[in-house]
Motif scaffolding. Structure first.
Motif, PDB file in Angstrom:
ATOM      1  N   GLN A  17       0.748  -1.269  -0.025  1.00  0.00           N
ATOM      2  CA  GLN A  17      -0.131   0.434  -0.018  1.00  0.00           C
ATOM      3  C   GLN A  17       0.762   1.301  -0.355  1.00  0.00           C
ATOM      4  O   GLN A  17       0.193   2.472  -1.154  1.00  0.00           O
ATOM      5  CB  GLN A  17      -0.869  -0.131   1.261  1.00  0.00           C
ATOM      6  CG  GLN A  17      -1.707  -1.133   0.720  1.00  0.00           C
ATOM      7  CD  GLN A  17      -2.875  -1.280   2.489  1.00  0.00           C
ATOM      8  OE1 GLN A  17      -2.387  -0.771   3.469  1.00  0.00           O
ATOM      9  NE2 GLN A  17      -3.922  -1.008   1.982  1.00  0.00           N
ATOM     10  N   CYS A  32     -11.238  -1.959   6.042  1.00  0.00           N
ATOM     11  CA  CYS A  32     -11.509  -1.249   5.535  1.00  0.00           C
ATOM     12  C   CYS A  32     -12.433  -2.307   5.195  1.00  0.00           C
ATOM     13  O   CYS A  32     -12.397  -3.851   4.986  1.00  0.00           O
ATOM     14  CB  CYS A  32     -10.946  -0.204   3.254  1.00  0.00           C
ATOM     15  SG  CYS A  32     -10.397  -1.938   2.180  1.00  0.00           S
ATOM     16  N   ASP A  38      -6.367  -0.200   7.161  1.00  0.00           N
ATOM     17  CA  ASP A  38      -6.893   0.854   6.033  1.00  0.00           C
ATOM     18  C   ASP A  38      -5.794   1.783   6.835  1.00  0.00           C
ATOM     19  O   ASP A  38      -5.578   2.539   6.403  1.00  0.00           O
ATOM     20  CB  ASP A  38      -7.906   1.248   5.565  1.00  0.00           C
ATOM     21  CG  ASP A  38      -8.561   1.561   6.434  1.00  0.00           C
ATOM     22  OD1 ASP A  38      -8.451   1.461   7.516  1.00  0.00           O
ATOM     23  OD2 ASP A  38     -10.496   1.456   5.705  1.00  0.00           O
ATOM     24  N   CYS A  60      -3.870   2.911   3.206  1.00  0.00           N
ATOM     25  CA  CYS A  60      -4.266   2.577   1.826  1.00  0.00           C
ATOM     26  C   CYS A  60      -4.472   3.475   0.506  1.00  0.00           C
ATOM     27  O   CYS A  60      -4.876   5.043   0.920  1.00  0.00           O
ATOM     28  CB  CYS A  60      -6.511   2.210   1.428  1.00  0.00           C
ATOM     29  SG  CYS A  60      -6.668   1.892   0.576  1.00  0.00           S
ATOM     30  N   PRO A  61      -4.058   3.831  -0.500  1.00  0.00           N
ATOM     31  CA  PRO A  61      -3.614   4.600  -1.234  1.00  0.00           C
ATOM     32  C   PRO A  61      -4.799   5.252  -1.707  1.00  0.00           C
ATOM     33  O   PRO A  61      -4.786   6.814  -2.252  1.00  0.00           O
ATOM     34  CB  PRO A  61      -3.374   4.279  -2.008  1.00  0.00           C
ATOM     35  CG  PRO A  61      -3.267   1.678  -2.312  1.00  0.00           C
ATOM     36  CD  PRO A  61      -3.361   2.249  -0.895  1.00  0.00           C
ATOM     37  N   ARG A  62      -6.079   4.219  -1.852  1.00  0.00           N
ATOM     38  CA  ARG A  62      -7.634   4.817  -2.188  1.00  0.00           C
ATOM     39  C   ARG A  62      -7.696   6.035  -1.507  1.00  0.00           C
ATOM     40  O   ARG A  62      -8.516   7.017  -1.682  1.00  0.00           O
ATOM     41  CB  ARG A  62      -8.493   4.068  -2.252  1.00  0.00           C
ATOM     42  CG  ARG A  62      -8.530   2.956  -4.246  1.00  0.00           C
ATOM     43  CD  ARG A  62      -8.955   1.813  -4.140  1.00  0.00           C
ATOM     44  NE  ARG A  62      -8.466   0.901  -5.443  1.00  0.00           N
ATOM     45  CZ  ARG A  62      -9.229  -0.292  -5.100  1.00  0.00           C
ATOM     46  NH1 ARG A  62     -10.198  -0.503  -4.310  1.00  0.00           N
ATOM     47  NH2 ARG A  62      -9.416  -0.594  -5.993  1.00  0.00           N
ATOM     48  N   ALA A  63      -7.612   5.442  -0.253  1.00  0.00           N
ATOM     49  CA  ALA A  63      -7.967   6.660   0.699  1.00  0.00           C
ATOM     50  C   ALA A  63      -7.984   7.519   0.765  1.00  0.00           C
ATOM     51  O   ALA A  63      -7.537   8.946   1.282  1.00  0.00           O
ATOM     52  CB  ALA A  63      -8.420   5.614   2.572  1.00  0.00           C
ATOM     53  N   ALA A  65      -5.697   9.055  -1.219  1.00  0.00           N
ATOM     54  CA  ALA A  65      -6.091   9.756  -2.506  1.00  0.00           C
ATOM     55  C   ALA A  65      -7.398  11.320  -2.001  1.00  0.00           C
ATOM     56  O   ALA A  65      -7.313  11.900  -2.328  1.00  0.00           O
ATOM     57  CB  ALA A  65      -6.001   9.410  -3.461  1.00  0.00           C
ATOM     58  N   ALA A  66      -8.470   9.672  -1.770  1.00  0.00           N
ATOM     59  CA  ALA A  66      -9.795  11.018  -1.392  1.00  0.00           C
ATOM     60  C   ALA A  66      -9.775  11.797  -0.387  1.00  0.00           C
ATOM     61  O   ALA A  66      -9.641  12.984  -0.688  1.00  0.00           O
ATOM     62  CB  ALA A  66     -10.630   9.450  -0.949  1.00  0.00           C
ATOM     63  N   TRP A 154     -14.113   3.431  -0.665  1.00  0.00           N
ATOM     64  CA  TRP A 154     -12.684   3.406  -1.278  1.00  0.00           C
ATOM     65  C   TRP A 154     -12.184   1.895  -0.958  1.00  0.00           C
ATOM     66  O   TRP A 154     -12.002   1.290  -2.265  1.00  0.00           O
ATOM     67  CB  TRP A 154     -11.668   3.281  -0.509  1.00  0.00           C
ATOM     68  CG  TRP A 154     -11.409   3.871   0.602  1.00  0.00           C
ATOM     69  CD1 TRP A 154     -10.758   3.079   1.683  1.00  0.00           C
ATOM     70  CD2 TRP A 154     -12.083   4.375   1.726  1.00  0.00           C
ATOM     71  NE1 TRP A 154     -10.541   2.520   2.885  1.00  0.00           N
ATOM     72  CE2 TRP A 154     -10.971   3.999   2.909  1.00  0.00           C
ATOM     73  CE3 TRP A 154     -11.660   5.624   2.406  1.00  0.00           C
ATOM     74  CZ2 TRP A 154     -11.075   4.356   4.502  1.00  0.00           C
ATOM     75  CZ3 TRP A 154     -12.373   6.347   2.905  1.00  0.00           C
ATOM     76  CH2 TRP A 154     -11.766   5.600   4.573  1.00  0.00           C
ATOM     77  N   CYS A 160      -7.292  -2.814  -2.575  1.00  0.00           N
ATOM     78  CA  CYS A 160      -6.373  -2.034  -3.324  1.00  0.00           C
ATOM     79  C   CYS A 160      -5.168  -2.128  -3.654  1.00  0.00           C
ATOM     80  O   CYS A 160      -4.461  -1.457  -4.169  1.00  0.00           O
ATOM     81  CB  CYS A 160      -6.239   0.256  -2.718  1.00  0.00           C
ATOM     82  SG  CYS A 160      -4.830  -0.869  -0.816  1.00  0.00           S
ATOM     83  N   ARG A 179     -15.714   1.358   5.720  1.00  0.00           N
ATOM     84  CA  ARG A 179     -14.556   1.697   4.793  1.00  0.00           C
ATOM     85  C   ARG A 179     -14.055   1.205   4.248  1.00  0.00           C
ATOM     86  O   ARG A 179     -12.538   0.655   4.920  1.00  0.00           O
ATOM     87  CB  ARG A 179     -14.005   2.963   4.901  1.00  0.00           C
ATOM     88  CG  ARG A 179     -15.059   4.068   5.387  1.00  0.00           C
ATOM     89  CD  ARG A 179     -14.961   5.552   4.904  1.00  0.00           C
ATOM     90  NE  ARG A 179     -16.119   6.488   5.577  1.00  0.00           N
ATOM     91  CZ  ARG A 179     -17.073   6.506   4.402  1.00  0.00           C
ATOM     92  NH1 ARG A 179     -17.537   6.160   3.340  1.00  0.00           N
ATOM     93  NH2 ARG A 179     -17.694   7.979   5.306  1.00  0.00           N
TER      94      ARG A 179
END
Length: 179
Positions: A17, A32, A38, A60-63, A65-66, A154, A160, A179
């Motif tokens: 991650q 998540c 995450d 978490c890279p998605r979290a 980024a968001a 996410w 992810c 999440r």
């Protein structure tokens, strides 16, 4: 939520991650919806001895980024401005800071009790506040909770990072709409 000990497989997921070896990894503080960590807990002092006041780290890279998109939209400035105008919000944020310090100091008190995320006077890092909200649960960090409410789930799209051969744990459902 209480963190759980990190398995070798989870440490590898966190490595994937972050794109680097995690430092000072103590435990998984939240998962998540897909079951992967995450949020992790990190030691107040890194292996090289340097202080690291960020107990909860959003991995978490998605979290991440968001949350970065929220930061880029100026949400932190707006939140900080509201602290001056809303004594109840300021008091809730100060309590969140005390909660964060108590959790971190349970591992090792840091000299001067350095803040994380700008608490309690300002909002400096939403990533820390979101991670604190996920780890501690709703109602502890008002700005972390607000940021979470503004984010999409996410984990809905699945893991992810590649999880083979990692065995997924059951997702943490201690937070409504985990999440």
């Amino acid at each position: 939520m209480t963190s759980t000990a990190v398995t070798a497989q989870e440490a590898e997921v966190v490595h994937r991650q972050l794109g680097r070896e995690p430092r000072g990894l103590l435990g998984v503080a939240h998962r998540c919806a897909c079951g992967l960590p995450d949020v992790v807990e990190t030691a107040p002092r890194l292996p090289d001895g340097s202080p690291f006041p960020t107990l909860y780290y959003l991995t978490c890279p998605r979290a991440a980024a968001a949350v970065s998109r929220l930061e880029g939209a100026g949400v932190m400035r707006e939140m900080t401005a509201r602290l001056a105008d809303d004594p109840e919000l300021a008091a809730a944020y100060a309590r969140a800071h005390q909660d964060y310090l108590a959790r971190r100091d349970a591992y090792e008190p840091l000299v001067g009790h350095p803040s994380a995320g700008g608490m309690p006077e300002r909002v400096k890092c939403l990533h820390v506040l979101v991670a604190h909200s996920l780890a501690a649960g709703p109602g502890v960090n008002p700005f972390g909770d607000e940021a979470l409410a503004a984010l999409e789930d996410w984990g809905r799209g699945g893991p992810c990072v590649s999880v083979a051969p990692v065995i997924l744990a059951a997702p943490d459902d201690s937070r409504e709409g985990s999440r």
